[in-house]
Design a protein around this motif. Structure first.
Motif: not given
Length: 150
Positions: A106, A140-141, A143-149
C-alpha cells in the motif's frame, strides 16, 4: 521453422480481434514471454546477461564493462540474440517490479517509483503509462478491484 512460428501466432492474432488494445497488448506480451521461455538459450552467457539486466543487478554500462564489451557491443549482441536492447530490458524489469509493488503493498506511488529506480513519481508515471497504457494509480485500482471481486 518460419511456418511453425506463424502457426503458433495465428490463434493469438485471431483472438486479438476480440480484445481491446490493452488486453491485446497483454496477450501479445504473455505470448512473447512464453515463446522466450520455451526457446532453448542460444548462449548461456547471453542468458546470464539478460537475467542480470532483468533483475536490475547492474546497469547495461556496468555489465558491458564487466564482460569486456562496450555498451554498444552489448546492445548489438542482445538485439541480435534476444531481440531487445538492454534499455528495453531495464524498462520492462522496472515495469514488472512496479506492477508487483502496486499490488503487493500500500506504499504511495512516490515510494514505489524510488524503489523501482525512477527519479520521481512523474518520471515513473510517464514511463509506466508509456509501457502499460495506463497510469500506475489506474492499474492499481483496476487490478485490486478485480482481486476483490473474485
Amino acid at each position: 521453422m518460419q511456418k511453425l512460428r506463424l502457426q503458433g501466432l495465428m490463434p493469438v492474432v485471431e483472438r486479438l480481434y476480440q480484445l481491446d488494445s490493452q488486453q491485446g497488448l497483454r496477450l501479445l506480451e504473455t505470448w512473447l514471454l512464453d515463446r522466450l521461455k520455451s526457446q532453448p538459450p542460444a548462449n548461456s552467457r547471453i542468458t546470464t546477461i539478460v537475467q542480470a539486466i532483468g533483475e536490475l543487478q547492474l546497469s547495461p554500462q556496468q555489465l558491458g564493462a564487466t564482460l569486456g564489451f562496450t555498451r554498444r557491443t552489448l546492445e548489438r549482441k542482445l538485439k541480435r540474440e534476444v531481440g531487445v536492447t538492454p534499455g528495453q530490458l531495464v524498462a520492462y524489469a522496472r515495469l514488472n517490479r512496479a506492477r508487483h509493488g502496486l499490488l503487493a503493498t500500500t506504499l504511495p506511488l512516490t515510494e514505489i517509483a524510488l524503489q523501482c529506480g525512477y527519479y520521481d513519481q512523474a518520471h515513473f508515471t510517464h514511463a509506466f503509462q508509456t509501457l502499460a497504457y495506463e497510469t500506475p494509480a489506474a492499474y492499481r485500482k483496476r487490478k485490486l478491484s478485480q482481486i476483490y471481486k473474485a
